[in-house]
Design an enzyme around this catalytic site. Structure first.
Site, mmCIF file in Angstrom:
data_model
loop_
_atom_site.group_PDB
_atom_site.id
_atom_site.type_symbol
_atom_site.label_atom_id
_atom_site.label_comp_id
_atom_site.label_asym_id
_atom_site.label_seq_id
_atom_site.Cartn_x
_atom_site.Cartn_y
_atom_site.Cartn_z
ATOM 1 N N CYS A 111 0.853 -1.183 0.000
ATOM 2 C CA CYS A 111 0.000 0.000 0.000
ATOM 3 C C CYS A 111 0.884 1.226 0.000
ATOM 4 C CB CYS A 111 -0.933 -0.009 1.207
ATOM 5 S SG CYS A 111 -2.092 1.374 1.223
ATOM 6 N N GLY A 112 1.171 1.750 -1.174
ATOM 7 C CA GLY A 112 2.100 2.862 -1.277
ATOM 8 C C GLY A 112 1.501 4.201 -0.935
#
Length: 274
Positions: A111-112
């Site tokens: 989850c950037g």
């Protein structure tokens, strides 16, 4: 200082056809990596504990914390009982700019965008890369992900690690990095390239993952005009690629690929069959 090993061996029971067999499996390690700028923690990411300095520099570039390596005055990697600190010291100008960014990125791998508290920051404007990048042949794009497999020693042993590679026309893959997180692998590659003085605009990023929003954002911030991926883009990632002038080739698996945007960077001699 001895960092954790990126891989470890564990025992498991392998079940098949109503039988169980004791086996040894190699799995990738995940470690909390804290990005610390001028003594203040800015982000904590779960990542493979390898190539930490590449990761820190690549993350700093793709997140816009710095725009050039000269804005980082020193770096060090420090091991802690609960993780690793990547410590970077910035010039006064960049440190002041960072102090005005109200961001934290603590979140799980994959989850950037976790923790971003502003929609404007999550959907930040990207550089225009229209016309940036070389002309690639059909074979170079088709064979790119197969060629990247030779640069994946961690994946060969664990089957659980992503890779990002850099392809130069006529040379193939010249550099790659691996991580349990696809965006971490790309950050590590970008950091390694910056340290080696390799210009991202001269080639293409090759990915073992789907193409999500943050992968396009990081590619654009690095100044690379071409993405070649083994899997699909999201619709929003494709919109971003089109707007940013990035050529996006997906489903690249040896025998072919789908070209979604900015087709001028493909050798124009290819006939099109309706």
């Amino acid at each position: 200082m001895h960092l954790p090993k990126p891989l470890g061996s564990v025992r498991a029971d392998h079940h098949r056809s109503n039988r169980a067999l004791a086996v040894a499996r190699v799995l990738p390690e995940e470690t909390a990596i804290a990005m610390v700028y001028n003594g203040t923690t800015h982000a904590v990411m779960m990542a493979t504990p390898a190539d930490i300095e590449d990761f820190a520099i690549g993350f700093s570039l793709t997140e816009g914390i710095v725009t050039d390596l000269s804005q980082i005055t020193s770096t060090e990697v420090e091991l802690h009982p609960k993780g690793i600190e990547a410590r970077l010291w910035l010039t006064d100008e960049r440190a002041d700019a960072l102090a005005h960014r109200r961001r934290t990125l603590a979140g799980p791998v994959g989850c950037g965008l976790c923790g971003i508290d502003s929609l404007e920051e999550a959907m930040r404007p990207l550089p225009d890369l229209t016309g940036v990048g070389p002309i690639l042949t059909v074979d170079e794009i088709s064979q790119a992900t197969d060629a990247l497999r030779k640069w994946q020693p961690l994946h060969d042993r664990s089957k659980a690690v992503h890779a990002a590679g850099f392809l130069l026309p006529g040379q193939g893959i010249v550099m790659a990095r691996e991580d349990v997180g696809r965006h971490n692998a790309l950050d590590k590659l970008i950091g390694a390239m910056a340290r080696a003085g390799v210009d991202p605009s001269q080639g293409a990023f090759v990915l073992t993952s789907r193409v999500s929003t943050e992968m396009v954002q990081k590619t654009a911030m690095a100044g690379c005009g071409i993405i070649i991926a083994v899997s699909a883009p999201t619709l929003h990632a494709l919109r971003l690629a089109k707007d940013a002038g990035i050529t996006l080739a997906a489903f690249a698996r040896g025998e072919g690929f789908d070209l979604f945007s900015h087709t001028a960077k493909l050798d124009g001699k290819v006939p099109h069959v309706a």
